[in-house]
Design a protein around this motif. Structure first.
Motif, PDB file in Angstrom:
ATOM      1  N   TYR A  13       0.820  -1.202   0.000  1.00 56.63           N
ATOM      2  CA  TYR A  13       0.000   0.000   0.000  1.00 56.63           C
ATOM      3  C   TYR A  13       0.856   1.256   0.000  1.00 56.63           C
ATOM      4  N   ASN A  14       0.217   2.337  -0.399  1.00 58.21           N
ATOM      5  CA  ASN A  14       0.830   3.656  -0.412  1.00 58.21           C
ATOM      6  C   ASN A  14      -0.316   4.647  -0.273  1.00 58.21           C
ATOM      7  N   LEU A  15      -0.712   4.940   0.951  1.00 57.06           N
ATOM      8  CA  LEU A  15      -1.879   5.771   1.227  1.00 57.06           C
ATOM      9  C   LEU A  15      -1.457   7.053   1.930  1.00 57.06           C
ATOM     10  N   LYS A  16      -1.715   8.159   1.283  1.00 55.16           N
ATOM     11  CA  LYS A  16      -1.371   9.462   1.844  1.00 55.16           C
ATOM     12  C   LYS A  16      -2.647  10.288   1.965  1.00 55.16           C
ATOM     13  N   LEU A  17      -2.753  11.009   3.063  1.00 52.93           N
ATOM     14  CA  LEU A  17      -3.909  11.873   3.295  1.00 52.93           C
ATOM     15  C   LEU A  17      -3.454  13.282   3.620  1.00 52.93           C
ATOM     16  N   HIS A  18      -4.196  14.258   3.100  1.00 47.98           N
ATOM     17  CA  HIS A  18      -4.020  15.652   3.487  1.00 47.98           C
ATOM     18  C   HIS A  18      -5.160  15.956   4.460  1.00 47.98           C
ATOM     19  N   VAL A  19      -4.808  16.386   5.661  1.00 48.52           N
ATOM     20  CA  VAL A  19      -5.791  16.635   6.712  1.00 48.52           C
ATOM     21  C   VAL A  19      -5.661  18.087   7.168  1.00 48.52           C
ATOM     22  N   VAL A  20      -6.804  18.743   7.375  1.00 46.15           N
ATOM     23  CA  VAL A  20      -6.817  20.112   7.886  1.00 46.15           C
ATOM     24  C   VAL A  20      -7.723  20.165   9.111  1.00 46.15           C
ATOM     25  N   PHE A  21      -7.191  20.703  10.203  1.00 43.13           N
ATOM     26  CA  PHE A  21      -7.967  20.956  11.415  1.00 43.13           C
ATOM     27  C   PHE A  21      -8.028  22.460  11.629  1.00 43.13           C
ATOM     28  N   VAL A  22      -9.198  22.932  12.053  1.00 43.47           N
ATOM     29  CA  VAL A  22      -9.412  24.350  12.305  1.00 43.47           C
ATOM     30  C   VAL A  22      -9.698  24.525  13.789  1.00 43.47           C
ATOM     31  N   THR A  23      -9.160  25.590  14.377  1.00 42.50           N
ATOM     32  CA  THR A  23      -9.427  25.854  15.788  1.00 42.50           C
ATOM     33  C   THR A  23     -10.902  26.209  15.983  1.00 42.50           C
ATOM     34  N   LYS A  24     -11.396  25.934  17.173  1.00 42.37           N
ATOM     35  CA  LYS A  24     -12.789  26.231  17.505  1.00 42.37           C
ATOM     36  C   LYS A  24     -13.045  27.731  17.328  1.00 42.37           C
ATOM     37  N   TYR A  25     -14.124  28.059  16.650  1.00 45.04           N
ATOM     38  CA  TYR A  25     -14.530  29.433  16.342  1.00 45.04           C
ATOM     39  C   TYR A  25     -13.490  30.164  15.485  1.00 45.04           C
ATOM     40  N   ARG A  26     -12.588  29.431  14.862  1.00 46.98           N
ATOM     41  CA  ARG A  26     -11.514  30.000  14.022  1.00 46.98           C
ATOM     42  C   ARG A  26     -10.673  31.021  14.800  1.00 46.98           C
ATOM     43  N   ARG A  27     -10.568  30.815  16.102  1.00 46.96           N
ATOM     44  CA  ARG A  27      -9.772  31.733  16.925  1.00 46.96           C
ATOM     45  C   ARG A  27      -8.298  31.544  16.609  1.00 46.96           C
ATOM     46  N   LYS A  28      -7.572  32.622  16.578  1.00 50.16           N
ATOM     47  CA  LYS A  28      -6.149  32.606  16.214  1.00 50.16           C
ATOM     48  C   LYS A  28      -5.301  32.281  17.447  1.00 50.16           C
ATOM     49  N   THR A  29      -5.362  31.016  17.851  1.00 45.80           N
ATOM     50  CA  THR A  29      -4.699  30.576  19.079  1.00 45.80           C
ATOM     51  C   THR A  29      -3.337  29.932  18.845  1.00 45.80           C
ATOM     52  N   THR A  90      -2.397  19.638  24.186  1.00 46.07           N
ATOM     53  CA  THR A  90      -2.186  21.077  24.009  1.00 46.07           C
ATOM     54  C   THR A  90      -2.824  21.876  25.136  1.00 46.07           C
ATOM     55  N   ARG A  91      -4.046  21.515  25.523  1.00 43.46           N
ATOM     56  CA  ARG A  91      -4.714  22.224  26.616  1.00 43.46           C
ATOM     57  C   ARG A  91      -3.949  22.056  27.921  1.00 43.46           C
ATOM     58  N   ASN A  92      -3.358  20.891  28.140  1.00 46.67           N
ATOM     59  CA  ASN A  92      -2.581  20.679  29.362  1.00 46.67           C
ATOM     60  C   ASN A  92      -1.288  21.499  29.359  1.00 46.67           C
ATOM     61  N   ARG A  93      -0.605  21.523  28.231  1.00 52.49           N
ATOM     62  CA  ARG A  93       0.702  22.192  28.155  1.00 52.49           C
ATOM     63  C   ARG A  93       0.586  23.707  28.001  1.00 52.49           C
ATOM     64  N   PHE A  94      -0.439  24.189  27.303  1.00 54.98           N
ATOM     65  CA  PHE A  94      -0.582  25.615  27.012  1.00 54.98           C
ATOM     66  C   PHE A  94      -1.837  26.197  27.648  1.00 54.98           C
ATOM     67  N   ALA A  95      -2.169  25.759  28.849  1.00 51.74           N
ATOM     68  CA  ALA A  95      -3.398  26.190  29.527  1.00 51.74           C
ATOM     69  C   ALA A  95      -3.452  27.705  29.691  1.00 51.74           C
ATOM     70  N   ASP A  96      -2.354  28.317  30.115  1.00 47.34           N
ATOM     71  CA  ASP A  96      -2.348  29.773  30.325  1.00 47.34           C
ATOM     72  C   ASP A  96      -2.524  30.527  29.008  1.00 47.34           C
ATOM     73  N   HIS A  97      -1.912  30.030  27.966  1.00 47.18           N
ATOM     74  CA  HIS A  97      -2.024  30.678  26.657  1.00 47.18           C
ATOM     75  C   HIS A  97      -3.454  30.583  26.102  1.00 47.18           C
ATOM     76  N   LEU A  98      -4.117  29.436  26.312  1.00 49.46           N
ATOM     77  CA  LEU A  98      -5.445  29.214  25.743  1.00 49.46           C
ATOM     78  C   LEU A  98      -6.584  29.788  26.588  1.00 49.46           C
ATOM     79  N   ALA A  99      -6.333  30.082  27.866  1.00 48.71           N
ATOM     80  CA  ALA A  99      -7.385  30.562  28.773  1.00 48.71           C
ATOM     81  C   ALA A  99      -8.120  31.800  28.243  1.00 48.71           C
ATOM     82  N   PRO A 100      -7.440  32.795  27.674  1.00 50.19           N
ATOM     83  CA  PRO A 100      -8.185  33.962  27.172  1.00 50.19           C
ATOM     84  C   PRO A 100      -9.085  33.655  25.963  1.00 50.19           C
ATOM     85  N   PHE A 101      -8.796  32.572  25.251  1.00 57.89           N
ATOM     86  CA  PHE A 101      -9.557  32.244  24.046  1.00 57.89           C
ATOM     87  C   PHE A 101     -10.779  31.368  24.328  1.00 57.89           C
ATOM     88  N   TYR A 102     -10.650  30.457  25.299  1.00 60.44           N
ATOM     89  CA  TYR A 102     -11.721  29.484  25.574  1.00 60.44           C
ATOM     90  C   TYR A 102     -11.942  29.365  27.072  1.00 60.44           C
TER      91      TYR A 102
END
Length: 152
Positions: A13-29, A90-102
């Motif tokens: 096999y040779n299976l490749k995927l392009h995946v895109v994830f967007v932050t909740k509410y498109r917030r620039k976090t 990410t929420r565990n490691r960057f809790a202080d950074h993410l607190a103002p956004f969510y």
């Protein structure tokens, strides 16, 4: 050119995927530090699923992944696991950074994009499949086999 095919006991096999994830509410976090951490986290998560992160990139509100996957996987299960595990880390490691956004423990939007990626265009594959069983295909296959046979 490197052969990108992989094999298991019953499949090549040779299976490749392009995946895109967007932050909740498109917030620039997604800061540069957070993007660097996500690249490492996605690589670790994917290796546990017998997959490989080939490329990673992102902007403040979304990330792109190019991944090599195993054929036994359910893509939707893999995607949901990637989102859940990366968000938790990410929420565990960057809790202080993410607190103002969510205020709640949110990170990724429920939506995502996934597309198959290959070395050949869809038209090339269609033409190849369509040519199967034709006299022209038989001639080309015979000529190719003659070139690969050692001299007697």
């Amino acid at each position: 050119m490197e052969n990108a095919n992989r094999s298991s006991s019953h499949a090549v096999y040779n299976l490749k995927l392009h995946v895109v994830f967007v932050t909740k509410y498109r917030r620039k976090t997604l800061s540069p530090d957070l993007l660097g951490y996500l690249e490492t986290a996605f690589g670790e998560i994917l290796s546990a699923w017998r997959c490989k992160l080939l490329e990673f990139g992102g902007e403040p509100d979304h990330v792109h992944l190019l991944i090599d996957i195993h054929p036994a996987l359910d893509i939707s299960v893999l995607i949901n696991n990637l989102k859940t595990a990366s968000a938790r880390r990410t929420r565990n490691r960057f809790a202080d950074h993410l607190a103002p956004f969510y205020r709640k423990p949110l990170f990724w939007s429920r939506a995502y994009f996934v597309g198959s990626v290959g070395g050949a265009t869809l038209e090339t594959v269609r033409a190849y499949v369509d040519a199967q069983g034709t006299e022209e295909h038989a001639r080309k296959s015979a000529a190719k086999n003659d070139k690969t046979k050692p001299f007697a």
